[in-house]
Write a protein that holds these residues in place. Structure first.
Motif: not given
Length: 119
Positions: A23-26, A30-33, A49-57, A75-78
């Motif tokens: 969640s932090a990396a994504l 890309v932001g939460e927009t 729905r999946c993507v929103k769950h990922w962003l919410a952590g 960023e995620l890879l890092r």
């Protein structure tokens, strides 16, 4: 096996779940927009729905989605390399990023679009 005494084991503050790390990396990438959600959907083929769950952590991506995200998100890879104790491997990411920025700058300068550098 631990006895069931009703007390939970203490957790260190520095501990972060895998879902929170993703969640932090994504979010940083890309932001939460809604635009960020659409970008992640395009990268992975995952549902909104999946993507929103990922962003919410609250949930982590599956293996195939994780690989797709890592293909697109430096960023995620890092974040994953650092979490795995492989901070030295991030140098290659930085070098590739700097090379790309330098190439873009040189193209801009060749087109005459960059202002002259003044000292």
């Amino acid at each position: 096996m631990l006895p069931k005494t009703g007390k939970s084991l203490p957790q260190r503050q520095a501990d972060i779940t895998f879902a929170e790390l993703v969640s932090a990396a994504l979010t940083e990438e890309v932001g939460e927009t809604h635009r960020g959600v659409k970008t992640l959907m395009r990268w992975t083929g995952a549902s909104e729905r999946c993507v929103k769950h990922w962003l919410a952590g609250t949930h982590a991506p599956s293996g195939s989605h994780l690989l797709a995200l890592m293909r697109h998100s430096d960023e995620l890879l890092r974040h994953l390399l650092i979490a795995a104790g492989r901070r030295e491997a991030t140098v290659g990411l930085e070098l590739a990023s700097l090379r790309l920025k330098l190439r873009e700058l040189l193209l801009l300068m060749d087109e005459g679009g960059a202002p002259p550098i003044r000292h």
